[in-house]
Enzyme design. Sequence first.
Site, PDB file in Angstrom:
ATOM      1  CB  VAL A  49      15.072  37.161 -14.539  1.00 10.85           C
ATOM      2  CG1 VAL A  49      13.764  37.682 -14.757  1.00 10.85           C
ATOM      3  CG2 VAL A  49      15.991  37.687 -15.537  1.00 10.85           C
ATOM      4  CB  CYS A  50      14.541  33.168 -10.743  1.00 10.85           C
ATOM      5  SG  CYS A  50      14.285  32.395 -12.180  1.00 10.85           S
ATOM      6  N   PRO A  51      15.259  35.508  -8.939  1.00 14.79           N
ATOM      7  CG  PRO A  51      17.470  36.390  -8.347  1.00 14.79           C
ATOM      8  CD  PRO A  51      16.882  35.457  -9.405  1.00 14.79           C
ATOM      9  CB  ILE A  54      11.417  34.992  -5.691  1.00 12.99           C
ATOM     10  CG1 ILE A  54      11.170  33.896  -6.721  1.00 12.99           C
ATOM     11  CG2 ILE A  54      11.294  34.509  -4.230  1.00 12.99           C
ATOM     12  CD1 ILE A  54      12.234  32.918  -6.786  1.00 12.99           C
TER      13      ILE A  54
END
EC number: 1.11.1.24
Length: 200
Positions: A49-51, A54
Amino acid sequence: MTEVLRVGQPAPDFTATAIVDQSFQTVKLSTYRGKYLVLFFYPLDFTFVCPTEIIAFSDRHSEFTALDTEVVGISVDSEFSHLAWIQTERKMGGIGNINYPLVSDLKKEISQAYNVLEPDAGIALRGLFIIDREGILQYATVNNLSFGRSVDETLRVLKAIRHVQSHPNEVCPVDWQEGDKTMIPDPEKAKTYFETVAEP
């Protein structure tokens, strides 16, 4: 004992190493005084999920700078991990070049200060904070690990904060968007707003 983080109070200051334009730089919260700041925490580099978050904030970075706002991302990874992730192509799970700093919180002191550290996992929850030009925390939200945040909602709230700070006699109602009617928080004057939204 960790101090309680409160909206309306000064945001906890910090100094840390960050990746800025693929180089190591020291970043201080106080550096952003005079601008608005979106400060968001994410769990780990090289995840899932993080990318998406970002990259989304990076791709729309110009919308934040147009509002005199900077964006900073933070995780408990090292600056070397951040750099390796940036240097990995997006199609390979990397994030490529991004338009704002990624801060290393390897000692987890910043995550603790902002009350987003998940102690059992040792990583930060998805906290997002909007800090105003005076360094005052105006907005705070924390997601669990499995679902991402909304750039649209962050921009909406940011615009609302800017509006009420430049129009201190007004407040923004539910789902307020830039250009929508606001209201004056007075029993009589608020009727002007309620009359426009009343059911026929």
